[in-house]
Write a protein that holds these residues in place. Structure first.
Motif, PDB file in Angstrom:
ATOM      1  N   ALA A 164       0.848  -1.191   0.000  1.00 48.82           N
ATOM      2  CA  ALA A 164       0.000   0.000   0.000  1.00 48.82           C
ATOM      3  C   ALA A 164       0.884   1.243   0.000  1.00 48.82           C
ATOM      4  CB  ALA A 164      -0.928  -0.003   1.219  1.00 48.82           C
ATOM      5  N   HIS A 165       0.236   2.398  -0.076  1.00 48.11           N
ATOM      6  CA  HIS A 165       0.875   3.705   0.119  1.00 48.11           C
ATOM      7  C   HIS A 165       2.025   3.996  -0.838  1.00 48.11           C
ATOM      8  CE1 HIS A 165      -0.665   3.163   4.520  1.00 48.11           C
ATOM      9  NE2 HIS A 165      -1.644   3.267   3.632  1.00 48.11           N
ATOM     10  N   ARG A 215      -1.431  -6.034   3.482  1.00 52.56           N
ATOM     11  CA  ARG A 215      -2.029  -4.695   3.446  1.00 52.56           C
ATOM     12  C   ARG A 215      -2.075  -4.231   1.997  1.00 52.56           C
ATOM     13  NH1 ARG A 215      -1.345   0.912   7.028  1.00 52.56           N
ATOM     14  NH2 ARG A 215      -3.567   0.797   7.487  1.00 52.56           N
ATOM     15  N   GLY A 217      -3.100  -1.549  -0.897  1.00 51.33           N
ATOM     16  CA  GLY A 217      -3.498  -0.216  -1.358  1.00 51.33           C
ATOM     17  C   GLY A 217      -4.521  -0.418  -2.459  1.00 51.33           C
ATOM     18  N   ASP A 247      -5.820  -6.286   4.916  1.00 49.95           N
ATOM     19  CA  ASP A 247      -5.801  -5.015   5.635  1.00 49.95           C
ATOM     20  C   ASP A 247      -5.871  -3.920   4.565  1.00 49.95           C
ATOM     21  OD1 ASP A 247      -5.170  -2.764   7.095  1.00 49.95           O
ATOM     22  OD2 ASP A 247      -3.200  -3.459   7.743  1.00 49.95           O
ATOM     23  N   SER A 249      -6.141  -0.283   2.751  1.00 52.09           N
ATOM     24  CA  SER A 249      -5.809   1.133   2.827  1.00 52.09           C
ATOM     25  C   SER A 249      -5.761   1.683   1.407  1.00 52.09           C
ATOM     26  CB  SER A 249      -4.471   1.319   3.557  1.00 52.09           C
ATOM     27  OG  SER A 249      -4.265   2.682   3.872  1.00 52.09           O
ATOM     28  N   TYR A 255      -2.765   6.933   2.986  1.00 50.10           N
ATOM     29  CA  TYR A 255      -3.729   6.372   3.947  1.00 50.10           C
ATOM     30  C   TYR A 255      -4.962   7.260   4.109  1.00 50.10           C
ATOM     31  CZ  TYR A 255      -1.171   9.522   7.089  1.00 50.10           C
ATOM     32  OH  TYR A 255      -0.566  10.622   7.654  1.00 50.10           O
ATOM     33  N   THR A 284      -9.401   0.577   8.101  1.00 50.55           N
ATOM     34  CA  THR A 284      -8.922   1.743   8.840  1.00 50.55           C
ATOM     35  C   THR A 284      -9.357   2.992   8.089  1.00 50.55           C
ATOM     36  OG1 THR A 284      -6.809   1.772   7.659  1.00 50.55           O
ATOM     37  CG2 THR A 284      -6.879   0.548   9.718  1.00 50.55           C
ATOM     38  N   GLY A 285      -9.225   4.137   8.745  1.00 51.22           N
ATOM     39  CA  GLY A 285      -9.515   5.385   8.050  1.00 51.22           C
ATOM     40  C   GLY A 285     -10.373   6.357   8.824  1.00 51.22           C
TER      41      GLY A 285
END
Length: 327
Positions: A164-165, A215, A217, A247, A249, A255, A284-285
């Motif tokens: 992610a990210h 995780r 993205g 997970d 994101s 994020y 999340t967020g």
């Protein structure tokens, strides 16, 4: 019982509630990436109340070439295992499970060695980078597998692969960055080939019973970038390859969601993924209220809730919020 306080099994892990501390970089390691008293003190403070079901520890680098920042935690050497054991033991003492996130920063790498060029899937205008060839890709797969094995040896309850990210695996996943014309570029199947090979290598290194998270993205929220539909397709494959939890994101948006600001702003993604896979999904967020989090769970839009910034700002926030929920 509120759903947020109900237990959940993730593979062989028994989570006492649905609340997770998601990975948040602290840059508190020693210069070489080894464990510091500052890190131990930070996680002790965040978990001492004993209310969290699970902590996903901030991203750690799998190789010097993949280091994202100075003072980032290292899982790049067997020498790091003894220090990492102190962190897993501390989390267990405070009544929470601990999963270690492992990462390669790719184009965003900042190695301590100035002669190491950042490496990624494709060349970028104005950037002096190393485009990964077959040998480099094989090494990265091996580095992820060995890092995962170190997490297991250090006593963590699972490992999370970071995609992610905008970091390396996200760079391969996103057509905004991945312009390759070989087996690792072009179609979505090709763009997640490296993910699949890493998942397979990690699973071989840690065994069939050890929890492996990913995780993702899941959406770039940019024209020509990854979409929710892409993530549904990819997630089904990740599940088949042995991932035990997703997970969720953002991709190149990081994020945060570029337009949606309400609590749990990635829930449109997790809701679709829950329809597509049988493994648990973590959202999340921007969640700062347990009633809002519980409502998202009740709507079956996710299985677990990650609460980061609220706990980062106030280590006792969760304990006080759970006490209010009982009234």
């Amino acid at each position: 019982m509120r759903k947020i306080t109900s237990p959940l099994n993730v593979k062989n892990l028994n989570l006492k509630n649905r609340i997770v501390l998601p990975p948040m970089a602290t840059a508190k390691a020693l210069e070489d990436g080894s464990m510091s008293e500052e890190i131990l003190s930070y996680y002790d403070e965040k978990t001492r109340d004993g209310d969290l079901a699970l902590v996903i520890v901030e991203h750690s680098f799998i190789s010097e070439e993949g280091r994202a920042n100075k003072k980032q935690i290292s899982v790049a050497s067997d020498d790091m295992v003894e220090g990492l054991k102190k962190l897993s033991a501390l989390l267990h003492k405070n009544g929470t499970l601990g999963v270690m996130q492992i990462n390669h920063a790719g184009l965003y790498a900042k190695p301590n060695d100035p002669f190491i060029l950042p490496a990624g899937p494709s060349a970028l205008p104005g950037q002096n980078i190393h485009v990964l060839g077959e040998e480099g890709i094989v090494q990265i797969i091996a580095d992820f597998a060995q890092a995962a094995r170190r997490c297991r040896d250090a006593g963590f309850d699972g490992v999370e692969i970071h995609s992610a990210h905008g970091y390396l695996l996200n760079q391969f996943y996103s057509p905004l960055i991945n312009k390759r014309t070989d087996a690792y570029g072009g179609s979505l199947t090709n763009r997640i080939r490296l993910h699949m090979e890493i998942i397979q290598a990690v699973r071989k290194a840690v065994g069939s019973d050890y929890p492996v998270f990913l995780r993702l993205g899941a959406c770039d929220y940019k024209e020509g970038g990854t979409t929710i539909e892409d993530s549904v397709y990819a997630s089904r494959i990740f599940e088949k390859e042995g991932v035990d939890l997703l997970d969720i994101s953002g991709g190149y948006c990081g994020y945060v969601h570029p337009t949606e600001k309400s609590q749990g702003y990635f829930r449109e993604i997790t809701e679709e993924l829950k329809k597509a896979v049988d493994i648990p999904v973590l959202l999340t967020g921007g969640i700062t209220d347990l009633d809002a989090a519980d409502a998202i769970l009740e709507k079956n839009q996710t299985d677990l809730i990650g609460i980061g910034r609220a706990i980062y700002k106030d280590s006792h926030w969760l304990h006080e919020a759970l006490e209010k929920l009982k009234k």
